[in-house]
Design a protein around this motif. Structure first.
Motif, mmCIF file in Angstrom:
data_model
loop_
_atom_site.group_PDB
_atom_site.id
_atom_site.type_symbol
_atom_site.label_atom_id
_atom_site.label_comp_id
_atom_site.label_asym_id
_atom_site.label_seq_id
_atom_site.Cartn_x
_atom_site.Cartn_y
_atom_site.Cartn_z
ATOM 1 N N PHE A 144 0.840 -1.192 0.000
ATOM 2 C CA PHE A 144 0.000 0.000 0.000
ATOM 3 C C PHE A 144 0.880 1.247 0.000
ATOM 4 N N TYR A 145 0.462 2.250 -0.770
ATOM 5 C CA TYR A 145 1.225 3.494 -0.867
ATOM 6 C C TYR A 145 0.347 4.717 -0.633
ATOM 7 N N LEU A 146 0.964 5.765 -0.089
ATOM 8 C CA LEU A 146 0.421 7.109 -0.121
ATOM 9 C C LEU A 146 1.273 7.890 -1.105
ATOM 10 N N THR A 147 0.646 8.588 -2.014
ATOM 11 C CA THR A 147 1.381 9.324 -3.041
ATOM 12 C C THR A 147 0.996 10.796 -2.981
ATOM 13 N N TYR A 148 1.888 11.640 -3.457
ATOM 14 C CA TYR A 148 1.608 13.081 -3.445
ATOM 15 C C TYR A 148 2.487 13.803 -4.454
ATOM 16 N N MET A 149 2.059 15.001 -4.789
ATOM 17 C CA MET A 149 2.806 15.846 -5.731
ATOM 18 C C MET A 149 3.559 16.919 -4.962
ATOM 19 N N ILE A 193 -7.007 17.573 5.308
ATOM 20 C CA ILE A 193 -6.304 16.730 4.337
ATOM 21 C C ILE A 193 -7.343 15.891 3.610
ATOM 22 N N LYS A 194 -7.305 15.908 2.289
ATOM 23 C CA LYS A 194 -8.206 15.081 1.492
ATOM 24 C C LYS A 194 -7.400 13.952 0.865
ATOM 25 N N ILE A 195 -7.815 12.719 1.146
ATOM 26 C CA ILE A 195 -7.129 11.528 0.658
ATOM 27 C C ILE A 195 -8.112 10.705 -0.165
ATOM 28 N N GLY A 196 -7.726 10.314 -1.376
ATOM 29 C CA GLY A 196 -8.628 9.541 -2.222
ATOM 30 C C GLY A 196 -7.933 8.381 -2.892
ATOM 31 N N GLY A 197 -8.725 7.375 -3.280
ATOM 32 C CA GLY A 197 -8.180 6.250 -4.033
ATOM 33 C C GLY A 197 -8.700 4.897 -3.592
ATOM 34 N N SER A 198 -7.805 3.936 -3.513
ATOM 35 C CA SER A 198 -8.075 2.513 -3.331
ATOM 36 C C SER A 198 -9.070 2.176 -2.220
ATOM 37 N N THR A 199 -10.098 1.404 -2.546
ATOM 38 C CA THR A 199 -11.052 0.958 -1.534
ATOM 39 C C THR A 199 -10.442 -0.085 -0.608
ATOM 40 N N SER A 200 -9.391 -0.795 -1.082
ATOM 41 C CA SER A 200 -8.697 -1.758 -0.223
ATOM 42 C C SER A 200 -7.895 -1.045 0.849
ATOM 43 N N THR A 201 -7.333 0.094 0.486
ATOM 44 C CA THR A 201 -6.477 0.854 1.380
ATOM 45 C C THR A 201 -7.276 1.716 2.347
ATOM 46 N N ALA A 202 -8.457 2.142 1.946
ATOM 47 C CA ALA A 202 -9.242 3.116 2.709
ATOM 48 C C ALA A 202 -9.508 2.736 4.165
ATOM 49 N N ASP A 230 -7.682 6.325 -9.859
ATOM 50 C CA ASP A 230 -8.262 7.626 -9.559
ATOM 51 C C ASP A 230 -7.475 8.340 -8.463
ATOM 52 N N GLY A 231 -7.027 7.596 -7.450
ATOM 53 C CA GLY A 231 -6.245 8.204 -6.385
ATOM 54 C C GLY A 231 -4.956 8.803 -6.901
ATOM 55 N N LEU A 232 -4.273 8.087 -7.792
ATOM 56 C CA LEU A 232 -3.027 8.571 -8.357
ATOM 57 C C LEU A 232 -3.265 9.757 -9.285
ATOM 58 N N GLY A 238 -4.063 17.418 -8.138
ATOM 59 C CA GLY A 238 -4.291 18.277 -6.979
ATOM 60 C C GLY A 238 -5.666 18.120 -6.370
ATOM 61 N N THR A 239 -6.461 17.200 -6.891
ATOM 62 C CA THR A 239 -7.786 16.926 -6.317
ATOM 63 C C THR A 239 -7.656 16.336 -4.921
ATOM 64 N N TYR A 240 -6.641 15.508 -4.723
ATOM 65 C CA TYR A 240 -6.351 14.916 -3.423
ATOM 66 C C TYR A 240 -4.975 15.371 -2.952
ATOM 67 N N ASP A 241 -4.854 15.570 -1.653
ATOM 68 C CA ASP A 241 -3.542 15.869 -1.074
ATOM 69 C C ASP A 241 -2.672 14.613 -1.092
ATOM 70 N N PHE A 242 -3.314 13.476 -0.848
ATOM 71 C CA PHE A 242 -2.649 12.180 -0.947
ATOM 72 C C PHE A 242 -3.523 11.254 -1.782
ATOM 73 N N GLY A 243 -2.876 10.467 -2.648
ATOM 74 C CA GLY A 243 -3.586 9.422 -3.378
ATOM 75 C C GLY A 243 -3.268 8.079 -2.754
ATOM 76 N N MET A 244 -4.283 7.265 -2.500
ATOM 77 C CA MET A 244 -4.092 5.919 -1.959
ATOM 78 C C MET A 244 -3.956 4.945 -3.124
ATOM 79 N N ALA A 245 -2.929 4.095 -3.082
ATOM 80 C CA ALA A 245 -2.730 3.109 -4.150
ATOM 81 C C ALA A 245 -2.392 1.765 -3.554
ATOM 82 N N SER A 246 -3.019 0.717 -4.078
ATOM 83 C CA SER A 246 -2.761 -0.650 -3.622
ATOM 84 C C SER A 246 -2.025 -1.441 -4.692
ATOM 85 N N ARG A 247 -1.353 -0.740 -5.573
ATOM 86 C CA ARG A 247 -0.532 -1.356 -6.627
ATOM 87 C C ARG A 247 0.731 -0.533 -6.813
ATOM 88 N N GLU A 248 1.683 -1.111 -7.569
ATOM 89 C CA GLU A 248 2.888 -0.371 -7.913
ATOM 90 C C GLU A 248 2.545 0.735 -8.908
#
Length: 303
Positions: A144-149, A193-202, A230-232, A238-248
């Motif tokens: 699981f990853y948290l990603t950001y710009m 903080i707005k975090i979006g993405g993976s339903t597995s990670t949520a 979508d999280g990435l 910039g829609t999310y401060d962090f994107g949640m990802a359950s993949r590489e």
């Protein structure tokens, strides 16, 4: 404060019987060490299930992406097709949708984050290649990853330090931590903080966010469940401060985004609780999901 949530969208039974029954066991289970092949307690009952009802995640799902990649059917070479999942598969938009679909259909099979079904008695978690999902040699594992710009602000940096520090205690309750827990002292910055993405990670991020906000009541963390892609994309836009990802991350995503791993998860293969199947080989699982095997009675062959 509270987390606001938005929705878009284990028993290896060893056989100790007479010689004839032992021979049948080898025929069903594959090699003697139990590390491959398929096993059902009642093959007649398995055959009676008829056609296999595949439940898969949607394109964009990190769970689907990793599942197909680990099993070797991640690319068809066709424009617009992310993998070779059979077109007959029912597409579920979330982890909960997969569990519900499988729990209500004894001919169904699906895949989800292990933590989401660890205590769910409506479904059965299958061994894969003879390994239960809690075994270190289990083959379906992802990070699981948290990603950001760009650069993080004070609140975002404070939260990320918590997730990769003291928050690892929470991670270790249901997942494999990526580092040891360390003492965390918050500077108590305020903001959202707005975090979006993976339903597995949520679910894990929700638990981490709730715990963090008890330490820092000046913060509000919003979790939006969609999918990894979508999280990435949201993190890049910039829609999310962090994107949640359950993949590489794909190469172009990794070029644009910073990524921090915070947990290791297993992908559980599930069937309805009354399905007689208890174990399946990775090769057979691939054949099932690509549509080469369509009947339960054929899920007794060994690779």
């Amino acid at each position: 404060m509270y987390v606001r949530r938005a929705f878009c969208g284990f028993r290896r039974k060893s056989l100790a019987m007479l010689c004839a029954a032992a021979f049948l066991s080898v025929s069903l289970c594959g090699c003697a060490d139990g590390k491959s092949g398929t096993y059902a307690e009642d093959t007649a009952a398995l055959s009676a299930l008829g056609e296999i009802h595949l439940v898969a995640r949607e394109d964009g799902s990190g769970t689907r992406d990793v599942f197909a990649q680990l099993l070797g059917f991640d690319s068809s070479g066709e424009t617009g097709a992310s993998d070779l999942t059979a077109s007959s598969a029912e597409i579920a938009e979330s982890t909960a949708d997969v569990v519900n679909a499988v729990a209500g259909d004894n001919a169904a099979i699906g895949y989800v984050s292990l933590a989401s079904v660890a205590d769910d008695e409506s479904v059965k978690i299958l061994e894969v290649d003879g390994y239960s999902a809690d075994n270190s040699d289990y083959p379906l594992e992802r990070t699981f990853y948290l990603t950001y710009m760009g650069r993080l602000d004070e609140l975002q940096e404070d939260f990320l330090r918590y997730v990769t520090g003291e928050g690892q205690e929470i991670v270790a309750e249901s997942y494999e931590a990526v580092s040891g827990s360390s003492t965390f002292l918050s500077s108590s910055p305020s903001g959202t903080i707005k975090i979006g993405g993976s339903t597995s990670t949520a679910p894990l991020l929700e638990a981490l966010a709730q715990s963090y906000m008890e330490i820092n009541p000046n913060a509000e963390i919003v979790i939006v469940e969609t999918d990894s892609t979508d999280g990435l994309t949201g993190a890049m836009a910039g829609t999310y401060d962090f994107g949640m990802a359950s993949r590489e991350l794909k190469s172009y995503e990794a070029e644009l985004l910073e990524q921090t791993s915070f947990a290791v998860d297993k992908i559980a293969v599930i069937v309805q609780k009354d399905n007689p199947l208890t174990s399946i080989s990775a090769d057979m699982l691939k054949n099932v999901y690509t549509g080469e095997i369509i009947l339960w009675e054929n899920v007794t062959d060994n690779e």
